[in-house]
Write a protein that holds these residues in place. Structure first.
Motif, PDB file in Angstrom:
ATOM      1  N   ASN A  98       1.064  -1.268   0.181  1.00  0.00           N
ATOM      2  CA  ASN A  98       0.118  -0.366  -0.459  1.00  0.00           C
ATOM      3  C   ASN A  98       0.650   0.988   0.187  1.00  0.00           C
ATOM      4  O   ASN A  98       1.724   1.281   0.775  1.00  0.00           O
ATOM      5  CB  ASN A  98      -0.640   0.292   0.964  1.00  0.00           C
ATOM      6  CG  ASN A  98      -1.666  -1.159   1.604  1.00  0.00           C
ATOM      7  OD1 ASN A  98      -2.352  -1.636   0.041  1.00  0.00           O
ATOM      8  ND2 ASN A  98      -1.742  -1.385   2.914  1.00  0.00           N
ATOM      9  N   TYR A  99       0.592   2.203  -0.993  1.00  0.00           N
ATOM     10  CA  TYR A  99       0.991   3.750  -0.631  1.00  0.00           C
ATOM     11  C   TYR A  99       0.783   4.431  -0.931  1.00  0.00           C
ATOM     12  O   TYR A  99      -0.784   4.575  -1.420  1.00  0.00           O
ATOM     13  CB  TYR A  99       1.926   3.609  -2.479  1.00  0.00           C
ATOM     14  CG  TYR A  99       3.316   2.165  -2.652  1.00  0.00           C
ATOM     15  CD1 TYR A  99       4.371   1.914  -2.254  1.00  0.00           C
ATOM     16  CD2 TYR A  99       2.589   0.838  -2.706  1.00  0.00           C
ATOM     17  CE1 TYR A  99       5.359   1.283  -1.606  1.00  0.00           C
ATOM     18  CE2 TYR A  99       3.656  -0.298  -2.962  1.00  0.00           C
ATOM     19  CZ  TYR A  99       5.090   0.344  -2.475  1.00  0.00           C
ATOM     20  OH  TYR A  99       5.529  -0.851  -2.313  1.00  0.00           O
ATOM     21  N   THR A 100       0.935   6.319  -0.150  1.00  0.00           N
ATOM     22  CA  THR A 100       0.574   6.937  -0.276  1.00  0.00           C
ATOM     23  C   THR A 100       1.295   7.709  -0.938  1.00  0.00           C
ATOM     24  O   THR A 100       2.792   8.004  -1.311  1.00  0.00           O
ATOM     25  CB  THR A 100       0.370   7.796   0.763  1.00  0.00           C
ATOM     26  OG1 THR A 100      -0.729   6.746   1.941  1.00  0.00           O
ATOM     27  CG2 THR A 100      -0.791   8.791   0.992  1.00  0.00           C
ATOM     28  N   SER A 121      -3.915   6.761  -1.968  1.00  0.00           N
ATOM     29  CA  SER A 121      -4.014   5.554  -1.627  1.00  0.00           C
ATOM     30  C   SER A 121      -4.133   4.764  -2.625  1.00  0.00           C
ATOM     31  O   SER A 121      -5.315   4.196  -3.559  1.00  0.00           O
ATOM     32  CB  SER A 121      -4.422   5.324  -0.771  1.00  0.00           C
ATOM     33  OG  SER A 121      -4.764   6.270   0.808  1.00  0.00           O
ATOM     34  N   THR A 123      -3.502   0.777  -3.710  1.00  0.00           N
ATOM     35  CA  THR A 123      -2.356  -0.713  -3.429  1.00  0.00           C
ATOM     36  C   THR A 123      -1.777  -1.943  -4.839  1.00  0.00           C
ATOM     37  O   THR A 123      -2.789  -1.556  -5.649  1.00  0.00           O
ATOM     38  CB  THR A 123      -3.570  -2.228  -3.196  1.00  0.00           C
ATOM     39  OG1 THR A 123      -4.455  -1.293  -1.939  1.00  0.00           O
ATOM     40  CG2 THR A 123      -3.186  -3.280  -2.838  1.00  0.00           C
TER      41      THR A 123
END
Length: 125
Positions: A98-100, A121, A123
């Motif tokens: 998961n990345y912002t 956000s 995935t």
């Protein structure tokens, strides 16, 4: 010191009230208003699940200047100069997770500009 504080405050208010006219404010760019015309989108590449295509679409009346992308995975940010109303970029993530993602969107009107920084956000599989 207590006597100087009210005098300094009055002087500061006087200076601020005469240093910025209404026409100067109107020439500026309303960053909050401009953010309503900005859309951040992303799609996963069908052939590579770690490759994500990002885009900013701008539908306002000012000029989209650039977008600085921060992908949230520790890689250096990348700035893309706008040539129209859409700025696109692809990024390949090295690992699932998961990345912002943050897009620092700069809009220009005449000599003034403003930057809004929406986040998203995502995935990655």
């Amino acid at each position: 010191m207590k006597r100087k504080s009210p005098i300094l405050m009055i002087a500061a208010l006087f200076f601020l009230s005469i240093s910025c006219s209404k026409s100067d404010i109107e020439k500026g760019v309303d960053c909050v208003g401009e953010s309503l015309f900005e859309k951040v989108k992303n799609t996963t590449d069908p052939t590579n699940p770690k490759k994500v295509d990002f885009a900013v679409e701008y539908s306002g009346t000012n000029t989209l200047q650039s977008v600085k992308w921060n992908f949230g995975d520790g890689t250096p940010a990348e700035t893309v100069t706008a040539t129209g109303t859409t700025v696109s970029i692809s990024h390949i993530y090295s690992a699932a997770g998961n990345y912002t993602v943050r897009a620092d969107i700069t809009v220009q009107k005449g000599g003034a500009s403003c930057t809004s920084s929406p986040t998203r956000s995502i995935t990655v599989n």
